[in-house]
Design a protein around this motif. Structure first.
Motif, PDB file in Angstrom:
ATOM      1  N   GLY A 193       0.449 -10.024  17.206  1.00  0.00           N
ATOM      2  CA  GLY A 193       1.580  -9.164  16.884  1.00  0.00           C
ATOM      3  C   GLY A 193       1.154  -7.849  16.294  1.00  0.00           C
ATOM      4  N   ASP A 194       2.112  -7.150  15.715  1.00  0.00           N
ATOM      5  CA  ASP A 194       1.893  -5.825  15.141  1.00  0.00           C
ATOM      6  C   ASP A 194       2.545  -5.728  13.771  1.00  0.00           C
ATOM      7  OD1 ASP A 194       0.771  -4.092  17.425  1.00  0.00           O
ATOM      8  OD2 ASP A 194       2.488  -5.095  18.358  1.00  0.00           O
ATOM      9  N   ASP A 195       1.910  -4.946  12.882  1.00  0.00           N
ATOM     10  CA  ASP A 195       2.525  -4.595  11.612  1.00  0.00           C
ATOM     11  C   ASP A 195       2.087  -3.178  11.245  1.00  0.00           C
ATOM     12  OD1 ASP A 195      -0.047  -4.774  10.448  1.00  0.00           O
ATOM     13  OD2 ASP A 195       0.337  -6.713   9.530  1.00  0.00           O
ATOM     14  N   CYS A 196       2.275  -2.760  10.011  1.00  0.00           N
ATOM     15  CA  CYS A 196       1.970  -1.381   9.616  1.00  0.00           C
ATOM     16  C   CYS A 196       0.479  -1.046   9.719  1.00  0.00           C
ATOM     17  CB  CYS A 196       2.484  -1.109   8.213  1.00  0.00           C
ATOM     18  SG  CYS A 196       1.689  -2.092   6.922  1.00  0.00           S
ATOM     19  N   GLU A 197      -0.369  -2.046   9.844  1.00  0.00           N
ATOM     20  CA  GLU A 197      -1.800  -1.814  10.000  1.00  0.00           C
ATOM     21  C   GLU A 197      -2.238  -1.825  11.463  1.00  0.00           C
ATOM     22  OE1 GLU A 197      -3.910  -3.267   6.026  1.00  0.00           O
ATOM     23  OE2 GLU A 197      -3.117  -4.941   7.215  1.00  0.00           O
ATOM     24  N   GLY A 198      -1.268  -1.990  12.386  1.00  0.00           N
ATOM     25  CA  GLY A 198      -1.586  -1.968  13.808  1.00  0.00           C
ATOM     26  C   GLY A 198      -1.503  -3.332  14.458  1.00  0.00           C
ATOM     27  N   PRO A 199      -2.065  -3.446  15.673  1.00  0.00           N
ATOM     28  CA  PRO A 199      -1.998  -4.715  16.406  1.00  0.00           C
ATOM     29  C   PRO A 199      -2.983  -5.755  15.857  1.00  0.00           C
ATOM     30  CG  PRO A 199      -3.126  -3.057  17.714  1.00  0.00           C
ATOM     31  CD  PRO A 199      -2.650  -2.374  16.466  1.00  0.00           C
ATOM     32  N   HIS A 200      -2.568  -7.010  15.967  1.00  0.00           N
ATOM     33  CA  HIS A 200      -3.400  -8.140  15.551  1.00  0.00           C
ATOM     34  C   HIS A 200      -3.419  -9.158  16.687  1.00  0.00           C
ATOM     35  CE1 HIS A 200      -3.446  -6.785  11.350  1.00  0.00           C
ATOM     36  NE2 HIS A 200      -2.166  -6.475  11.550  1.00  0.00           N
ATOM     37  N   THR A 201      -4.587  -9.586  17.093  1.00  0.00           N
ATOM     38  CA  THR A 201      -4.714 -10.606  18.135  1.00  0.00           C
ATOM     39  C   THR A 201      -5.612 -11.732  17.631  1.00  0.00           C
ATOM     40  OG1 THR A 201      -6.598  -9.496  19.146  1.00  0.00           O
ATOM     41  CG2 THR A 201      -4.421  -8.928  20.020  1.00  0.00           C
ATOM     42  N   GLY A 202      -5.483 -12.876  18.243  1.00  0.00           N
ATOM     43  CA  GLY A 202      -6.352 -13.998  17.888  1.00  0.00           C
ATOM     44  C   GLY A 202      -6.048 -14.636  16.559  1.00  0.00           C
ATOM     45  N   GLY A 203      -4.821 -14.453  16.039  1.00  0.00           N
ATOM     46  CA  GLY A 203      -4.451 -15.058  14.762  1.00  0.00           C
ATOM     47  C   GLY A 203      -4.228 -16.561  14.908  1.00  0.00           C
ATOM     48  N   ARG A 204      -4.488 -17.277  13.853  1.00  0.00           N
ATOM     49  CA  ARG A 204      -4.272 -18.723  13.846  1.00  0.00           C
ATOM     50  C   ARG A 204      -3.720 -19.119  12.490  1.00  0.00           C
ATOM     51  NH1 ARG A 204      -8.357 -23.488  15.717  1.00  0.00           N
ATOM     52  NH2 ARG A 204      -6.630 -24.613  16.626  1.00  0.00           N
ATOM     53  N   ILE A 205      -2.682 -19.921  12.523  1.00  0.00           N
ATOM     54  CA  ILE A 205      -2.070 -20.380  11.288  1.00  0.00           C
ATOM     55  C   ILE A 205      -2.009 -21.910  11.312  1.00  0.00           C
ATOM     56  CG2 ILE A 205       0.293 -20.243  12.168  1.00  0.00           C
ATOM     57  CD1 ILE A 205       1.150 -19.169   9.463  1.00  0.00           C
ATOM     58  N   ARG A 206      -2.344 -22.504  10.178  1.00  0.00           N
ATOM     59  CA  ARG A 206      -2.242 -23.975  10.023  1.00  0.00           C
ATOM     60  C   ARG A 206      -1.164 -24.225   8.988  1.00  0.00           C
ATOM     61  NH1 ARG A 206      -6.470 -27.425  11.446  1.00  0.00           N
ATOM     62  NH2 ARG A 206      -5.896 -28.797   9.715  1.00  0.00           N
ATOM     63  N   ARG A 258       0.819  -1.217   0.000  1.00  0.00           N
ATOM     64  CA  ARG A 258       0.000   0.000   0.000  1.00  0.00           C
ATOM     65  C   ARG A 258       0.855   1.270   0.000  1.00  0.00           C
ATOM     66  NH1 ARG A 258      -4.895  -1.785   4.084  1.00  0.00           N
ATOM     67  NH2 ARG A 258      -5.515  -3.567   2.838  1.00  0.00           N
ATOM     68  N   GLY A 259       1.931   1.225  -0.805  1.00  0.00           N
ATOM     69  CA  GLY A 259       2.764   2.411  -0.990  1.00  0.00           C
ATOM     70  C   GLY A 259       3.951   2.551  -0.064  1.00  0.00           C
ATOM     71  N   GLY A 260       4.206   1.606   0.806  1.00  0.00           N
ATOM     72  CA  GLY A 260       5.361   1.710   1.694  1.00  0.00           C
ATOM     73  C   GLY A 260       5.739   0.366   2.289  1.00  0.00           C
ATOM     74  N   ALA A 261       6.834   0.380   3.017  1.00  0.00           N
ATOM     75  CA  ALA A 261       7.293  -0.845   3.681  1.00  0.00           C
ATOM     76  C   ALA A 261       6.320  -1.219   4.798  1.00  0.00           C
ATOM     77  CB  ALA A 261       8.688  -0.642   4.255  1.00  0.00           C
ATOM     78  N   CYS A 262       6.199  -2.505   5.062  1.00  0.00           N
ATOM     79  CA  CYS A 262       5.294  -2.961   6.110  1.00  0.00           C
ATOM     80  C   CYS A 262       5.943  -4.096   6.905  1.00  0.00           C
ATOM     81  CB  CYS A 262       3.967  -3.423   5.516  1.00  0.00           C
ATOM     82  SG  CYS A 262       2.727  -3.814   6.777  1.00  0.00           S
ATOM     83  N   PRO A 263       6.860  -3.727   7.816  1.00  0.00           N
ATOM     84  CA  PRO A 263       7.430  -4.763   8.679  1.00  0.00           C
ATOM     85  C   PRO A 263       6.421  -5.164   9.747  1.00  0.00           C
ATOM     86  CG  PRO A 263       8.264  -2.630   9.324  1.00  0.00           C
ATOM     87  CD  PRO A 263       7.406  -2.412   8.106  1.00  0.00           C
ATOM     88  N   GLY A 264       6.560  -6.364  10.255  1.00  0.00           N
ATOM     89  CA  GLY A 264       5.684  -6.830  11.325  1.00  0.00           C
ATOM     90  C   GLY A 264       6.324  -7.970  12.074  1.00  0.00           C
ATOM     91  N   THR A 265       5.958  -8.120  13.331  1.00  0.00           N
ATOM     92  CA  THR A 265       6.449  -9.233  14.137  1.00  0.00           C
ATOM     93  C   THR A 265       5.281  -9.835  14.893  1.00  0.00           C
ATOM     94  OG1 THR A 265       8.594  -8.175  14.416  1.00  0.00           O
ATOM     95  CG2 THR A 265       8.056  -9.945  15.952  1.00  0.00           C
ATOM     96  N   TYR A 266       5.160 -11.157  14.814  1.00  0.00           N
ATOM     97  CA  TYR A 266       4.098 -11.897  15.469  1.00  0.00           C
ATOM     98  C   TYR A 266       4.732 -13.014  16.296  1.00  0.00           C
ATOM     99  CZ  TYR A 266       1.743  -9.645  11.578  1.00  0.00           C
ATOM    100  OH  TYR A 266       1.300  -8.729  10.671  1.00  0.00           O
ATOM    101  N   ASN A 267       4.173 -13.280  17.455  1.00  0.00           N
ATOM    102  CA  ASN A 267       4.682 -14.326  18.352  1.00  0.00           C
ATOM    103  C   ASN A 267       3.541 -15.252  18.745  1.00  0.00           C
ATOM    104  OD1 ASN A 267       7.540 -13.351  18.987  1.00  0.00           O
ATOM    105  ND2 ASN A 267       6.300 -11.530  19.315  1.00  0.00           N
ATOM    106  N   GLY A 268       3.877 -16.515  19.040  1.00  0.00           N
ATOM    107  CA  GLY A 268       2.832 -17.441  19.455  1.00  0.00           C
ATOM    108  C   GLY A 268       3.377 -18.794  19.851  1.00  0.00           C
ATOM    109  N   GLU A 269       2.436 -19.726  19.996  1.00  0.00           N
ATOM    110  CA  GLU A 269       2.757 -21.105  20.331  1.00  0.00           C
ATOM    111  C   GLU A 269       1.647 -21.989  19.790  1.00  0.00           C
ATOM    112  OE1 GLU A 269       1.261 -21.142  24.911  1.00  0.00           O
ATOM    113  OE2 GLU A 269       3.237 -20.320  24.493  1.00  0.00           O
ATOM    114  N   GLY A 270       1.889 -23.289  19.740  1.00  0.00           N
ATOM    115  CA  GLY A 270       0.884 -24.173  19.171  1.00  0.00           C
ATOM    116  C   GLY A 270       1.154 -25.632  19.453  1.00  0.00           C
ATOM    117  N   VAL A 271       0.565 -26.481  18.593  1.00  0.00           N
ATOM    118  CA  VAL A 271       0.667 -27.931  18.773  1.00  0.00           C
ATOM    119  C   VAL A 271       0.764 -28.632  17.422  1.00  0.00           C
ATOM    120  CG1 VAL A 271      -0.638 -27.969  20.940  1.00  0.00           C
ATOM    121  CG2 VAL A 271      -1.838 -28.258  18.781  1.00  0.00           C
TER     122      VAL A 271
END
Length: 102
Positions: free
Chosen positions: A84-97, A58-71
């Motif tokens: 975590g957070d990136d250029c769009e702000g904080p993110h909570t409740g993320g899930r990755i498979r 969206r016209g610029g760099a967008c670094p972000g860092t996310y932390n978590g744990e799983g199984v």
């Protein structure tokens, strides 16, 4: 679906990822970021770190860092909850498979 390439060595997984489905960067970089985590013998995933490195989003760099744990869900699937957070702000409740393609 997002493609990533991971290397597992001694219980530590690390690799790069792409938001595209053809292993090319979505946003003009070499890749779209890195992922790393520890895979414990009991099937838990600890120290998950997902570093987004979008060169042009969206016209610029967008670094972000996310932390978590799983199984480990089964032989081919890992499930990780993260926040975590990136250029769009904080993110909570993320899930990755992460699923191995056979």
């Amino acid at each position: 679906s997002t493609n990533l390439s991971l290397r597992l060595a001694g219980g530590r997984a690390s690799g790069i990822f792409y938001y595209s489905n053809n292993f090319t960067s979505c946003c003009e970089g070499e890749n779209d970021g890195t992922i790393s985590f520890n895979l414990k013998e009991d099937g838990t995933i600890e120290d998950f770190i997902y570093r987004q490195e979008l060169a042009n989003f969206r016209g610029g760099a967008c670094p972000g860092t996310y932390n978590g744990e799983g199984v480990v869900e089964n032989y081919t699937t890992l499930v990780i909850n993260f926040s975590g957070d990136d250029c769009e702000g904080p993110h909570t409740g993320g899930r990755i498979r992460l699923e191995k393609r056979l």
